[in-house]
Design an enzyme around this catalytic site. Structure first.
Site, PDB file in Angstrom:
ATOM      1  N   ASP A   9       0.871  -1.164   0.000  1.00 17.76           N
ATOM      2  CA  ASP A   9       0.000   0.000   0.000  1.00 17.76           C
ATOM      3  C   ASP A   9       0.919   1.229   0.000  1.00 17.76           C
ATOM      4  OD1 ASP A   9      -2.185   1.820   0.613  1.00 17.76           O
ATOM      5  OD2 ASP A   9      -1.428   1.797   2.680  1.00 17.76           O
ATOM      6  N   ASP A  11      -0.161   5.071   0.879  1.00 21.37           N
ATOM      7  CA  ASP A  11      -0.368   6.115   1.896  1.00 21.37           C
ATOM      8  C   ASP A  11      -0.424   5.527   3.292  1.00 21.37           C
ATOM      9  OD1 ASP A  11      -0.634   8.532   0.218  1.00 21.37           O
ATOM     10  OD2 ASP A  11      -2.264   7.372  -0.665  1.00 21.37           O
ATOM     11  N   GLY A  53      -9.580  10.452  -2.379  1.00 15.13           N
ATOM     12  CA  GLY A  53      -9.763  11.884  -2.153  1.00 15.13           C
ATOM     13  C   GLY A  53     -11.137  12.395  -2.575  1.00 15.13           C
ATOM     14  N   THR A 121      -4.773   5.869  -3.925  1.00 15.14           N
ATOM     15  CA  THR A 121      -4.450   7.225  -4.372  1.00 15.14           C
ATOM     16  C   THR A 121      -4.266   7.303  -5.892  1.00 15.14           C
ATOM     17  OG1 THR A 121      -3.218   9.184  -3.653  1.00 15.14           O
ATOM     18  CG2 THR A 121      -1.910   7.272  -4.232  1.00 15.14           C
TER      19      THR A 121
HETATM   20  C1  XBP Z   1      -5.088   6.301   1.030  1.00 16.70           C
HETATM   21  C2  XBP Z   1      -6.140   7.202   0.657  1.00 16.70           C
HETATM   22  C3  XBP Z   1      -5.939   8.154  -0.434  1.00 16.70           C
HETATM   23  C4  XBP Z   1      -5.295   9.476  -0.134  1.00 16.70           C
HETATM   24  C5  XBP Z   1      -5.743  10.511  -1.129  1.00 16.70           C
HETATM   25  O1  XBP Z   1      -5.021   5.235   0.132  1.00 16.70           O
HETATM   26  O2  XBP Z   1      -7.200   7.099   1.189  1.00 16.70           O
HETATM   27  O3  XBP Z   1      -7.224   8.429  -0.809  1.00 16.70           O
HETATM   28  O4  XBP Z   1      -5.633   9.943   1.155  1.00 16.70           O
HETATM   29  O5  XBP Z   1      -5.423  10.192  -2.425  1.00 16.70           O
HETATM   30  P1  XBP Z   1      -3.952   4.034   0.290  1.00 16.70           P
HETATM   31  P2  XBP Z   1      -6.265  10.863  -3.653  1.00 16.70           P
HETATM   32  O6  XBP Z   1      -3.593   3.910   1.739  1.00 16.70           O
HETATM   33  O7  XBP Z   1      -4.677   2.868  -0.267  1.00 16.70           O
HETATM   34  O8  XBP Z   1      -2.774   4.383  -0.567  1.00 16.70           O
HETATM   35  O9  XBP Z   1      -6.685  12.221  -3.237  1.00 16.70           O
HETATM   36  O10 XBP Z   1      -5.295  10.872  -4.819  1.00 16.70           O
HETATM   37  O11 XBP Z   1      -7.457   9.983  -3.927  1.00 16.70           O
HETATM   38 MG    MG Z   2      -2.886   3.196   3.557  1.00 16.89          MG
END
Ligand code: XBP
Ligand code: MG
Length: 235
Positions: A9, A11, A53, A121
């Protein structure tokens, strides 16, 4: 079972991008668009239960603001502005990979274990993060980068992990996932993938009973411990 691929993953797992990255970019975008919203650190922690997002903006508008000021097109535009700000933050080099990630990536490569990414993301955010932290062209290290709107249903749905497995041409039991959050864990496990959770400040109190193991950092994790944790003894 032989471990063939580690799926990361992004983020909160590969990097702590949320509080000082995505959150800041959302607030800058609200400001640019003259929208009188501000997501402070605590509120943002609550909003993280919604992945994506655009989905997060939609949820906030519906449940915290209680009206539909922004229509779908405006949400898409606002989110594009947020992405522009987020990319600038990444390019400034302020967001680093979590300690231990680079080492695990290098070890995996040396041991012939493939690498992939399954994230909610936006795709450009992933390549920009990889380039700004691991160097230009670093995205080539990953056989599959599955990101954002490539699937309709975001985490906790299993779709992004199922899509990643299809692109890799591997079975779930040949892979391991690294996740930081309970929605990410639910997504990976629902796709049949054994998952190791590495928590962060936003996720440390969440529920992880389906994980193979839970850590607070990557320092004690290497390819051998990963194989042991998921029972991949035939190496
Ligand atoms: C984490 C998220 C993402 C980011 C925002 O996803 O929830 O939505 O906070 O990204 P993961 P965007 O942990 O699966 O990577 O604004 O580009 O959607
Ligand atoms: Mg994450």
């Amino acid at each position: 079972m032989n471990l063939k691929c580690i799926i990361f993953d992004i983020d909160g797992t590969m990097a702590n991008t949320e509080r000082d990255g995505h959150r800041v970019a959302f607030n800058l975008a609200f400001n640019d668009k003259n929208i009188n919203w501000h997501w402070d650190k605590n509120l943002y922690g609550e909003l993280l239960k919604i992945a994506g997002g655009k989905e997060r903006i939609e949820y906030y508008q519906e449940y915290f603001i209680g009206n539909n000021t922004l229509n779908e097109r405006q949400i898409i535009e606002l989110h594009a502005t947020k992405t522009k700000h987020y990319l600038k933050l990444l390019q400034s080099g302020k967001i680093k990979l979590r300690n231990g990630i680079k080492r695990i990536v290098n070890q995996a490569q040396k041991n012939g274990i493939r690498l992939a990414i399954a994230t909610t993301t936006t795709a450009i955010n992933v390549t920009t993060l990889l380039n700004s932290t691991l160097g230009n062209g670093a995205e080539k290290v990953f056989d599959v980068i599955a990101a954002g709107d490539v699937v309709v249903n975001k985490k906790p749905a299993p779709d992004i992990y199922k899509y990643t497995l299809t692109c890799l041409g591997l079975k779930a039991e040949e892979c391991v996932a690294f996740e930081d959050s309970s929605i990410g864990l639910t997504s990976a496990v629902a796709a049949g993938i054994k998952t190791i959770v590495v928590t962060n400040l936003y996720t440390k109190r969440q529920e992880f009973s389906n994980a193979e193991a839970v850590y607070t950092n990557f320092c004690d994790i290497n390819t051998m411990t990963i194989k042991q944790l998921i029972g991949a003894y035939h190496v």
